[in-house]
Enzyme design. Structure first.
Site, short mmCIF file in Angstrom:
data_model
loop_
_atom_site.label_atom_id
_atom_site.label_comp_id
_atom_site.label_asym_id
_atom_site.label_seq_id
_atom_site.Cartn_x
_atom_site.Cartn_y
_atom_site.Cartn_z
N LYS A 15 -17.41 27.27 -55.48
CA LYS A 15 -17.40 27.05 -54.04
C LYS A 15 -18.84 27.11 -53.55
CE LYS A 15 -12.88 29.08 -53.26
NZ LYS A 15 -12.49 30.41 -53.68
N HIS A 180 -14.02 43.41 -53.57
CA HIS A 180 -14.05 42.91 -52.18
C HIS A 180 -15.15 43.59 -51.38
CE1 HIS A 180 -9.43 41.95 -52.37
NE2 HIS A 180 -10.15 40.87 -52.69
N LEU A 206 -6.63 41.69 -46.66
CA LEU A 206 -5.30 41.36 -47.17
C LEU A 206 -5.21 39.86 -47.44
CD1 LEU A 206 -3.27 43.51 -44.59
CD2 LEU A 206 -4.24 44.22 -46.79
N GLY A 209 -5.12 38.69 -53.26
CA GLY A 209 -5.46 40.05 -53.71
C GLY A 209 -5.74 40.85 -52.45
N ARG A 238 0.16 40.97 -58.12
CA ARG A 238 -0.25 42.18 -58.84
C ARG A 238 0.53 43.39 -58.33
NH1 ARG A 238 -6.59 41.51 -57.76
NH2 ARG A 238 -6.22 39.32 -57.29
N ASP A 280 3.48 33.69 -51.89
CA ASP A 280 2.78 33.36 -50.65
C ASP A 280 3.48 34.05 -49.49
OD1 ASP A 280 2.03 31.90 -48.20
OD2 ASP A 280 1.01 30.54 -49.58
N MET A 281 2.72 34.86 -48.73
CA MET A 281 3.31 35.65 -47.65
C MET A 281 4.02 34.78 -46.62
SD MET A 281 3.91 38.71 -46.76
CE MET A 281 2.81 40.02 -47.24
N ARG A 282 3.51 33.54 -46.39
CA ARG A 282 4.17 32.66 -45.43
C ARG A 282 5.61 32.36 -45.86
NH1 ARG A 282 -1.07 28.99 -45.37
NH2 ARG A 282 -0.87 29.70 -47.52
N GLY A 328 -6.62 36.21 -45.55
CA GLY A 328 -5.47 35.34 -45.26
C GLY A 328 -4.32 36.00 -44.50
#
Ligand code: ADP
Length: 404
Positions: A15, A180, A206, A209, A238, A280-282, A328
């Site tokens: 990136k 992080h 959050l 990871g 995880r 995916d939390m969504r 995220g």
């Protein structure tokens, strides 16, 4: 104004962000990534604000190819020549106990970075390939390393030492390092700017990871990730913390290898393991809203792991001035923030529901009479790397002036 290129080299992607900055302002000139390095369909993707990303599919066999593709693009669009670049800042995974801040890369630094690769065998080599590629493509260009673990080097021994025989720390360097760190450091700076003082901050990063960091007076005093990024909170795939005997028991009774068990705890556990394979939390929130009981439970377990940790860190610091959500899930999920804050009302947290639900979310989401403030601050590790690179660049310029 200086142009600083920030690179984040992963195993199959790089990136990048090109910044134009001075000590007061910054501008992102260009950002994107090279994806699928060494794989079929490798490509450069340049992100734009209007969702019309520029994509160039081209064979890219390694990190040197990838960074060359980025430089060629920047030379076409944004740079007259590479001399215009004042420095290249790299995200580095692990600084071991060598580095507690960003440093200019020289031979001695590289030796130490090579020495930390065994501590991060999966991701370490990619970070190093990024530096090696820039060294060969832009010899003599100032390069800066910013380490994910560096911010946590301020932890006290009682926070970082595991209660196992001392020789494992001495011989194998097994201890809590935390990750992080660049994000938590950025949150620490931004929160200090908002509060007007350093204070006691709990930073919740959050994402896929996740980690929480207790920050007192600008310094990390404890964090949830440990020797590896597997420790701490429940994450998307995880498990986070658990009884150390569990993997051994599974290996012994299920005839599994260490790699298989590692894969299971890192890729098939966490929210993925608690639900029918949702990471995916969504998706998890959407399924819970439709009545999926596993997803409902996974959200409760996730929130519980956050609340438990925040409580522990309040205890460790003897109080809290601000709680911050980032990354995220932290930035985009009013539901998770609300559930966590409701359970923390004993800290004098009084959530402003309108602000919490606003999109994009307000910076402060507590009411004016809330004795503990709660903020939502977008993660920006790249900016932190650019700022640290800029600071080192300025120091270097000053040194050179003094030497004349
Ligand atoms: P990574 O740690 O993978 O770099 P990010 O910081 O981008 O990730 O966070 C990824 C996570 O953020 C995913 O689990 C995703 O579901 C979650 N996320 C993104 N948008 C939302 C949203 N609107 N509501 C809930 N979760 C979200």
């Amino acid at each position: 104004m200086d142009k600083i290129l920030v690179l984040n080299s992963g195993s199959t992607s790089v990136k990048f962000q090109l910044f134009l900055m001075d000590s007061n302002t910054h501008n992102v000139i260009s950002k994107g990534l090279v994806d699928r390095i060494g794989l079929q369909g490798s490509k450069l993707i340049v992100k734009t604000d209007d969702a019309h990303d520029f994509t160039l599919e081209t064979p890219i066999k390694d990190h040197k190819d990838a960074i060359k593709v980025v430089l060629d693009y920047l030379l076409q669009k944004h740079l007259k020549n590479t001399d215009e670049l004042s420095a290249v800042g790299h995200r580095m995974g692990h600084g071991g106990e060598y580095f507690d801040k960003s440093v200019i890369i020289d031979e001695d630094v590289m030796e130490k970075i090579y020495d930390t690769i065994p501590l991060i065998p999966l991701h370490g080599p990619a970070f190093v390939h990024g530096v090696e590629a820039v060294t060969s493509l832009l010899p003599n260009k100032m390069q800066v390393a910013t380490f994910d673990s560096a911010f946590h080097q301020s932890m006290d021994k009682s926070a970082y030492l595991y209660a196992i025989p001392k020789e494992y720390y001495k011989d194998l360097r097994i201890r809590r390092y935390g990750f992080h760190g660049t994000s938590h450091n950025y949150i620490s700076h931004k929160t200090e700017e908002i509060l007007g003082f350093k204070g006691k901050i709990i930073s919740c990063h959050l994402g896929g990871g996740g980690s929480i960091c207790a920050i007192n007076n600008g310094k990390s005093v404890d964090t949830t990730m440990g020797y590896t990024p597997s420790a701490g909170l429940i994450m998307s795939t995880r498990s986070g913390d658990m009884d150390p005997y569990i993997p051994l028991h599974i290996m012994k009774t299920q005839n599994k290898t260490a790699d298989e068990v590692n894969q299971m705890f890192n890729k098939q556990s966490g929210m993925f393991g608690l639900t029918n394979g949702h990471s995916d939390m969504r998706d998890i929130i959407e399924s819970a809203e439709k009545g999926d009981k596993d997803c409902e439970f996974a959200i409760e377990a996730y929130v519980y792991s956050l609340v438990k940790t925040i409580g522990a860190y309040v205890a460790v610091m003897g109080g809290i001035d601000a709680l911050v959500f980032t990354a995220g899930i932290g930035e985009n999920s009013p539901l998770i923030r609300q559930k966590v804050c409701e359970k923390l009302s004993y800290l004098g947290i009084n959530l402003d529901l309108d602000k919490n639900n606003q999109r994009p979310c307000a910076e402060e989401i507590t009411t004016s009479n809330s004795s503990t403030k709660v903020f939502v601050i977008p993660a920006n590790e790249e900016l932190m790397i650019a700022e640290e690179s800029y600071e080192l660049l300025e120091m270097e310029k000053q040194k050179q002036k003094e030497a004349v």
